[in-house]
Structures are given as structure tokens and as C-alpha cells.
Design an enzyme around this catalytic site. Structure first.
Site, mmCIF file in Angstrom:
data_model
loop_
_atom_site.group_PDB
_atom_site.id
_atom_site.type_symbol
_atom_site.label_atom_id
_atom_site.label_comp_id
_atom_site.label_asym_id
_atom_site.label_seq_id
_atom_site.Cartn_x
_atom_site.Cartn_y
_atom_site.Cartn_z
ATOM 1 N N THR A 1 2.514 6.927 1.866
ATOM 2 C CA THR A 1 3.547 7.825 2.394
ATOM 3 C C THR A 1 4.608 8.132 1.332
ATOM 4 N N TRP B 1 8.858 3.966 2.836
ATOM 5 C CA TRP B 1 8.462 3.226 4.041
ATOM 6 C C TRP B 1 7.348 2.237 3.762
ATOM 7 N N GLU C 1 0.735 4.186 10.455
ATOM 8 C CA GLU C 1 -0.744 4.264 10.530
ATOM 9 C C GLU C 1 -1.189 5.490 11.318
ATOM 10 N N HIS D 1 1.507 8.737 17.141
ATOM 11 C CA HIS D 1 0.883 8.976 18.455
ATOM 12 C C HIS D 1 0.311 10.404 18.527
ATOM 13 N N ARG E 1 -5.896 0.459 11.351
ATOM 14 C CA ARG E 1 -5.686 0.981 12.715
ATOM 15 C C ARG E 1 -6.506 0.178 13.727
ATOM 16 N N PHE F 1 0.862 -1.190 0.000
ATOM 17 C CA PHE F 1 0.000 0.000 0.000
ATOM 18 C C PHE F 1 0.892 1.231 0.000
HETATM 19 P P1 TGC Z 1 -9.030 16.023 5.957
HETATM 20 O O1 TGC Z 1 -9.282 17.296 5.216
HETATM 21 O O2 TGC Z 1 -9.339 15.962 7.413
HETATM 22 O O3 TGC Z 1 -9.806 14.826 5.251
HETATM 23 C C1 TGC Z 1 -9.778 14.641 3.841
HETATM 24 C C2 TGC Z 1 -10.985 13.781 3.479
HETATM 25 O O4 TGC Z 1 -10.825 12.485 4.088
HETATM 26 C C3 TGC Z 1 -11.911 12.272 5.014
HETATM 27 N N1 TGC Z 1 -11.326 11.560 6.159
HETATM 28 C C4 TGC Z 1 -11.536 10.268 6.396
HETATM 29 N N2 TGC Z 1 -12.295 9.377 5.752
HETATM 30 C C5 TGC Z 1 -12.295 8.130 6.218
HETATM 31 N N3 TGC Z 1 -11.576 7.765 7.300
HETATM 32 C C6 TGC Z 1 -10.795 8.627 7.968
HETATM 33 N N4 TGC Z 1 -10.072 8.218 9.017
HETATM 34 C C7 TGC Z 1 -10.747 9.960 7.517
HETATM 35 N N5 TGC Z 1 -10.093 11.075 7.922
HETATM 36 C C8 TGC Z 1 -10.467 12.052 7.082
HETATM 37 C C9 TGC Z 1 -12.448 13.625 5.344
HETATM 38 O O5 TGC Z 1 -13.782 13.552 5.769
HETATM 39 C C10 TGC Z 1 -12.306 14.328 4.010
HETATM 40 O O6 TGC Z 1 -13.325 13.852 3.162
HETATM 41 P P2 TGC Z 1 -13.988 14.813 2.050
HETATM 42 O O7 TGC Z 1 -15.064 13.986 1.445
HETATM 43 O O8 TGC Z 1 -14.467 16.017 2.797
HETATM 44 O O9 TGC Z 1 -12.893 15.146 1.092
HETATM 45 O O10 TGC Z 1 -7.519 15.592 5.699
HETATM 46 P P3 TGC Z 1 -6.176 16.263 6.133
HETATM 47 O O11 TGC Z 1 -5.372 16.413 4.883
HETATM 48 O O12 TGC Z 1 -6.438 17.489 6.959
HETATM 49 O O13 TGC Z 1 -5.489 15.126 7.021
HETATM 50 C C11 TGC Z 1 -6.058 14.697 8.191
HETATM 51 C C12 TGC Z 1 -5.114 13.686 8.897
HETATM 52 C C13 TGC Z 1 -3.849 14.364 9.383
HETATM 53 C C14 TGC Z 1 -5.866 13.195 10.102
HETATM 54 C C15 TGC Z 1 -4.780 12.511 7.992
HETATM 55 O O14 TGC Z 1 -4.156 12.879 6.848
HETATM 56 C C16 TGC Z 1 -3.987 11.400 8.679
HETATM 57 O O15 TGC Z 1 -4.593 10.491 9.207
HETATM 58 N N6 TGC Z 1 -2.605 11.431 8.641
HETATM 59 C C17 TGC Z 1 -1.794 10.316 9.091
HETATM 60 C C18 TGC Z 1 -1.217 9.586 7.894
HETATM 61 C C19 TGC Z 1 -1.186 8.106 8.080
HETATM 62 O O16 TGC Z 1 -1.790 7.528 8.965
HETATM 63 N N7 TGC Z 1 -0.474 7.414 7.210
HETATM 64 C C20 TGC Z 1 -0.428 6.001 7.227
HETATM 65 C C21 TGC Z 1 0.258 5.446 5.998
HETATM 66 S S1 TGC Z 1 -0.037 3.727 5.750
HETATM 67 C C22 TGC Z 1 0.868 2.962 6.918
HETATM 68 O O17 TGC Z 1 1.461 3.532 7.789
HETATM 69 C C23 TGC Z 1 0.869 1.492 6.833
HETATM 70 S S2 TGC Z 1 1.856 0.691 8.021
HETATM 71 C C24 TGC Z 1 1.232 -0.829 7.772
HETATM 72 C C25 TGC Z 1 1.833 -1.930 8.575
HETATM 73 O O18 TGC Z 1 2.993 -2.330 8.274
HETATM 74 O O19 TGC Z 1 1.101 -2.511 9.404
HETATM 75 P P1 FAD Z 2 6.478 12.996 9.860
HETATM 76 O O1 FAD Z 2 5.129 13.197 9.289
HETATM 77 O O2 FAD Z 2 7.613 13.757 9.273
HETATM 78 O O3 FAD Z 2 6.415 13.291 11.422
HETATM 79 C C1 FAD Z 2 7.579 13.473 12.244
HETATM 80 C C2 FAD Z 2 7.110 13.883 13.639
HETATM 81 O O4 FAD Z 2 6.376 15.102 13.553
HETATM 82 C C3 FAD Z 2 6.165 12.861 14.269
HETATM 83 O O5 FAD Z 2 6.450 12.733 15.635
HETATM 84 C C4 FAD Z 2 4.784 13.484 14.083
HETATM 85 O O6 FAD Z 2 3.867 13.105 15.093
HETATM 86 C C5 FAD Z 2 5.119 14.959 14.187
HETATM 87 N N1 FAD Z 2 4.133 15.798 13.511
HETATM 88 C C6 FAD Z 2 3.808 15.821 12.181
HETATM 89 N N2 FAD Z 2 2.811 16.679 11.949
HETATM 90 C C7 FAD Z 2 2.474 17.220 13.153
HETATM 91 C C8 FAD Z 2 1.490 18.138 13.581
HETATM 92 N N3 FAD Z 2 0.605 18.692 12.734
HETATM 93 N N4 FAD Z 2 1.448 18.459 14.895
HETATM 94 C C9 FAD Z 2 2.290 17.885 15.781
HETATM 95 N N5 FAD Z 2 3.236 16.998 15.436
HETATM 96 C C10 FAD Z 2 3.314 16.653 14.134
HETATM 97 N N6 FAD Z 2 3.317 4.100 4.809
HETATM 98 C C11 FAD Z 2 2.594 3.598 3.776
HETATM 99 O O7 FAD Z 2 2.000 4.346 3.007
HETATM 100 N N7 FAD Z 2 2.509 2.254 3.563
HETATM 101 C C12 FAD Z 2 3.145 1.352 4.363
HETATM 102 O O8 FAD Z 2 3.032 0.137 4.160
HETATM 103 C C13 FAD Z 2 3.939 1.856 5.456
HETATM 104 N N8 FAD Z 2 4.653 0.993 6.224
HETATM 105 C C14 FAD Z 2 5.532 1.491 7.145
HETATM 106 C C15 FAD Z 2 6.408 0.619 7.806
HETATM 107 C C16 FAD Z 2 7.340 1.112 8.702
HETATM 108 C C17 FAD Z 2 8.303 0.184 9.367
HETATM 109 C C18 FAD Z 2 7.358 2.504 9.012
HETATM 110 C C19 FAD Z 2 8.322 3.049 10.018
HETATM 111 C C20 FAD Z 2 6.498 3.357 8.364
HETATM 112 C C21 FAD Z 2 5.590 2.872 7.413
HETATM 113 N N9 FAD Z 2 4.765 3.730 6.680
HETATM 114 C C22 FAD Z 2 4.003 3.258 5.647
HETATM 115 C C23 FAD Z 2 4.894 5.195 6.837
HETATM 116 C C24 FAD Z 2 4.222 5.747 8.089
HETATM 117 O O9 FAD Z 2 2.845 5.785 7.947
HETATM 118 C C25 FAD Z 2 4.823 7.149 8.328
HETATM 119 O O10 FAD Z 2 6.145 6.959 8.796
HETATM 120 C C26 FAD Z 2 4.002 7.944 9.311
HETATM 121 O O11 FAD Z 2 2.726 8.269 8.803
HETATM 122 C C27 FAD Z 2 4.724 9.244 9.758
HETATM 123 O O12 FAD Z 2 5.204 9.950 8.650
HETATM 124 P P2 FAD Z 2 6.743 10.442 8.644
HETATM 125 O O13 FAD Z 2 7.596 9.275 8.978
HETATM 126 O O14 FAD Z 2 6.975 11.139 7.372
HETATM 127 O O15 FAD Z 2 6.850 11.435 9.864
#
Ligand code: TGC
Ligand code: FAD
Length: 389
Positions: free
Chosen positions: A136, A166, A368, A371, A248, A133
Site C-alpha cells: 500500500t 500503513w 487485505e 469490505h 485473507r 510487507f
Molecule cells: P487485475 O488486473 O485484476 O489483476 C492483475 C493480475 O493479478 C492477478 N490476480 C491475482 N492473482 C492471484 N491472486 C489474486 N487474488 C489475484 N487477483 C488478481 C490477475 O489474474 C492478473 O494477472 P495477470 O497474469 O493477468 O497479470 O488487477 P487490478 O489492478 O484490476 O486490481 C484488482 C483488485 C482491486 C481486486 C486488487 O488490486 C485488490 O485486491 N485490491 C485490494 C488491495 C489489497 O488488498 N491490499 C492489501 C495490502 S496488504 C495488507 O493490507 C496487509 S494487512 C496485514 C495484517 O496486519 O494482517
Molecule cells: P482507499 O483505497 O482509499 O479506499 C477508501 C474507501 O473507498 C474504502 O471504503 C474502499 O472500499 C472504497 N473504494 C475504493 N475503491 C473503490 C471502488 N472501485 N469501488 C467502490 N469503493 C471503492 N498494507 C500493506 O501493504 N501492508 C501492510 O502490512 C498493511 N497493514 C495495515 C495495517 C493497518 C492497521 C491498516 C489500517 C492498513 C494496513 N494496510 C497494509 C493497508 C490496507 O491494505 C489499506 O488500508 C487498504 O487496502 C485500503 O486502502 P486505503 O486505506 O488507501 O483506502
């Protein structure tokens, strides 16, 4: 190490017979297939061989996807229980299962065409095909809305350019669900198959965390993909973010498994290890740690179970999921650190799981949604004020 897994509030009574059968089968598999060798693969920084096919065989890939597409048709609590049992073994194993289930099968099932579902889901469920997926990017982690990956149209095809970073299982994946902006700047999901020209997946080396799982990049350099590979039924950032809700949720259960492993190991060790003429579990300072651990695990179990009920009823909100992910990962990380200390010098050794869980959980607390990001989501939900704007 033989031990009893904690269930202080008899949460078993809240589970169905099917939940318990699912739990026992995954628990037995983890005990036999993961625990004896996981330290070796972690120390060697090597993915567990054939892990995806093994996960497919035990029904851990897409457990809640309907059977007609190769899934098991189970409920959300079963999915959570599977994640818990896998992460008791190692977060790398749970990561593989949650990416495949929540971040690859879920979007194809929810947003895909019938042809895409028929083509990919049964293969993904069996583990014969591995997915990853790509959300990032190097410059956009917590703020995926800023993504630079984009595509332009070229007749029946699109031309995709960008880089993802990542990405769990990128180096071993057969397909990637890549999120990219279209010509109108709207986010869309594209299924990219390995082998297409311009698409490479270099591995990320030297991790101190999730060392038994492959992480890498997705590089797209003028990658030409047929339009039929676009997920047709979603437009905008809510597409990838709704996949994250599912992953999540799974993590909020999964980390309980890691915490249980650490707690149960510390309880057993401190009951047997004697210093100053008595078991160290008899000292008040150690009892405080154990009492706080079992309290925190019990609270996390109840949070996860209730969230599972809400999810089964399609009532769980993204903010509720954020709360459980943040609370439970933090709980598991603190328990892994305390439990490691309780084993003294032995706690740093690979024979015991704490150091490995602790290092893994440093990724889990970051991916995901970090914190802090989840705290801000809760803050936004209760105040109505968006701290991201
Ligand atoms: P924002 O303007 O708030 O929202 C944009 C649109 O998205 C909708 N929305 C959601 N819909 C479904 N579920 C959710 N949890 C949603 N959160 C927001 C929202 O309603 C809106 O929809 P529409 O129709 O109005 O356009 O978006 P923002 O750009 O301000 O960002 C909000 C924020 C910071 C909370 C979001 O971007 C976020 O969650 N950031 C964290 C990024 C993250 O979690 N990345 C994960 C990457 S994948 C990964 O880490 C896989 S690891 C896998 C593993 O190995 O297990
Ligand atoms: P940054 O966004 O640069 O954040 C750095 C620090 O700043 C963090 O402590 C954060 O909390 C803080 N910060 C950022 N914004 C704010 C704010 N507005 N206010 C206060 N603090 C803030 N992604 C995928 O898409 N697919 C995957 O399969 C996937 N797998 C992963 C596997 C591993 C082992 C790891 C480590 C990461 C993976 N990720 C994946 C990426 C992961 O989702 C990102 O690392 C994560 O979302 C944080 O992004 P970043 O590392 O760029 O940190």
C-alpha cells in the site's frame, strides 16, 4: 473470564487429532500469555514485548512452510486454526503472525531463490527476524496496480525510490518485502534489509485500532539494493496478490476467534447479570442477539473449514477467499458491536474484550482488501463483468 468456546455444529468432528492438538496448544498460550495483559498494552498503545519470538516458540510463524526451512509443515486448516486462536486473544497478535507467515515467508518460499530461502526463512520462523510487507502507498490503497514505487538498474544493483504506508510491523521489522515497478513497469518484489542507506520506517501514531501492534511507513530514498535481493520467480501484480490470498484466508479464520470471544463473554455475562428480577439472557431481545450470533459464528466456521479443505486441495479460488474474508470479518464486527451493547456500561470497559475487538476489527475490515473491494471481486466472479475497469 472462564467460558466455553462455541462449536454448535460439532465442527470438531471435521478436524483431525493434529488440528485439535495444535488448537489446544495455541489456545492455552493465548489464555496465559496474551489475555491477562492485552488490555494494558492496548490502552498504552504499546506493542507486546518480544511478541515475534514468542510466536516463533509456539510454532505460529510459517506453520505451513516445510520443516526444512524452519516451518512446521502443517496443513492449511492448521494455519487457520492458529489464526483463530491468536485472534481470540487480539487481532494485533494474529496480524503479526499472518504478516510474517503469509506476506513475508510465503513470498520468499514461493518466489524466492534457494539462497534467499536459506538465509531468511528459518530466522523468520523463529521470530528472531521480523518481516513486513510493503504494498500500500499513500496514493494507492485499493488499487495497488497504480503504485509509484519503482527502481532502476545500476550494474549489479537497483536503486529504489518510493513510499509505502500503513505497513504492519514496519517500525520493528528487520526486513521488508517491498513491491515496486521495474524499468518496464512490471511489479517485482525486493527484500530490503534494515540499515541500508536511505531506508527509514517511521511509526504511525494515534491509531484507535490495533494499538498493540506497530504500524508504520517504508520510505525509500535512493535505496541501493543488490539484484540478488529481488524475488526471481514472479513478475507482475499477481505476485503480491497471491500473498494476499494466503493472508485473507488466515483472516477468515482469525476473526472467528474474536467473534467467539465476544459471544462467549456476552452469553456468560447476560446469564449472570440480573435486571427486573431475572437474568437479562432471559429476555427475548437478548436471546435474539445471542441466537443470531451463534448462527452467524456457525456459518462462518463452516465457510472457513470448507475453504481450508479446498485450500489443502489447491482448489480454493481468489474469489472464494474474498467471500470468506468479507463475510467473516463483517460477522465478527457485528457480533462485537452487539455483544458490547449486551454488557451495558460494563461493555465499554477494558476488563471486557468487546470494545478492543471492535476497534481492531475496523482495521481488519479495511486491510487485505476492504469490505467493498471484496464484494466487487465476488460481483466480478459471478457476472464476468469487471467493475474496476
Ligand atoms: P487485475 O488486473 O485484476 O489483476 C492483475 C493480475 O493479478 C492477478 N490476480 C491475482 N492473482 C492471484 N491472486 C489474486 N487474488 C489475484 N487477483 C488478481 C490477475 O489474474 C492478473 O494477472 P495477470 O497474469 O493477468 O497479470 O488487477 P487490478 O489492478 O484490476 O486490481 C484488482 C483488485 C482491486 C481486486 C486488487 O488490486 C485488490 O485486491 N485490491 C485490494 C488491495 C489489497 O488488498 N491490499 C492489501 C495490502 S496488504 C495488507 O493490507 C496487509 S494487512 C496485514 C495484517 O496486519 O494482517
Ligand atoms: P482507499 O483505497 O482509499 O479506499 C477508501 C474507501 O473507498 C474504502 O471504503 C474502499 O472500499 C472504497 N473504494 C475504493 N475503491 C473503490 C471502488 N472501485 N469501488 C467502490 N469503493 C471503492 N498494507 C500493506 O501493504 N501492508 C501492510 O502490512 C498493511 N497493514 C495495515 C495495517 C493497518 C492497521 C491498516 C489500517 C492498513 C494496513 N494496510 C497494509 C493497508 C490496507 O491494505 C489499506 O488500508 C487498504 O487496502 C485500503 O486502502 P486505503 O486505506 O488507501 O483506502
Amino acid at each position: 473470564m472462564e467460558y466455553t468456546l462455541p462449536d454448535y455444529y460439532v465442527i470438531d468432528d471435521l478436524l483431525t487429532e493434529e488440528h485439535k492438538i495444535v488448537r489446544q496448544s495455541i489456545r492455552d498460550w493465548v489464555t496465559q500469555a496474551i489475555i491477562p495483559t492485552i488490555d494494558q498494552y492496548t490502552q498504552a498503545h504499546q506493542p507486546i514485548p518480544n511478541i515475534m519470538e514468542q510466536l516463533g516458540e509456539i510454532g505460529a510463524l510459517g506453520p505451513y512452510i516445510p520443516e526444512e526451512y524452519g516451518g512446521a509443515g502443517l496443513d492449511q486448516i492448521s494455519y487457520g486454526i492458529i489464526m483463530q486462536e491468536l485472534e481470540r486473544g487480539d487481532s494485533a497478535v494474529r496480524s503479526s503472525a499472518s504478516v510474517q507467515s503469509s506476506l513475508v515467508m510465503f513470498p520468499i518460499y514461493t518466489f524466492g531463490s534457494e539462497t534467499q530461502k536459506q538465509k531468511y526463512l528459518p530466522q523468520l520462523a523463529s521470530g528472531k527476524m521480523v518481516g513486513c510487507f510493503g504494498l500500500t502507498e499513500p496514493n494507492h490503497g485499493s488499487n495497488p496496480g497504480g503504485m509509484e514505487t519503482s527502481f532502476v538498474e545500476d550494474g549489479d544493483h537497483i536503486i529504489l525510490n518510493g513510499a509505502k504506508m500503513w505497513i504492519t510491523n514496519a517500525p520493528i521489522a528487520d526486513i521488508a518485502v517491498v513491491w515496486a515497478k521495474n524499468e518496464g513497469g512490471k511489479v517485482q518484489g525486493v527484500i530490503v534489509e534494515r540499515g541500508v542507506a536511505g531506508f527509514t520506517t517511521p511509526e504511525t501514531h494515534n491509531k484507535w485500532s490495533l494499538r498493540a501492534s506497530a504500524t508504520g511507513e517504508l520510505i525509500m530514498d535512493d535505496v541501493r539494493v543488490h539484484k540478488s535481493q529481488i524475488l526471481p520467480d514472479v513478475l507482475g501484480l499477481k505476485g503480491p496478490l497471491s500473498c494476499l490470498n494466503s493472508a485473507r484466508f488466515g483472516i477468515s479464520w482469525g476473526v472467528i476467534g474474536a467473534a467467539m470471544d465476544c459471544y462467549a463473554t456476552a452469553l456468560k455475562y447476560t446469564s449472570e447479570r440480573e435486571q427486573f428480577g431475572r437474568p437479562i439472557a432471559g429476555f427475548q431481545l437478548q436471546q435474539k442477539k445471542l441466537a443470531e450470533m451463534i448462527t452467524d459464528i456457525t456459518k462462518a466456521q463452516l465457510l472457513a473449514w470448507r475453504l481450508g479443505v479446498l485450500k489443502n486441495e489447491h482448489r480454493a479460488t481468489p474469489a472464494q477467499i474474498s467471500m470468506a474474508k468479507r463475510n467473516n470479518v463483517d460477522m465478527a464486527l457485528r457480533i462485537s458491536r452487539d455483544a458490547r451493547q449486551m454488557l451495558g456500561g460494563m461493555g465499554i470497559m477494558g476488563e471486557f474484550p468487546m470494545m478492543r475487538h471492535m476497534a481492531n476489527l475496523e482495521s481488519v475490515v479495511t486491510y487485505e482488501g476492504t469490505h467493498d473491494i471484496h464484494l466487487l471481486i465476488t460481483g466480478m466472479d459471478v457476472t464476468g463483468i469487471n467493475a474496476f475497469e
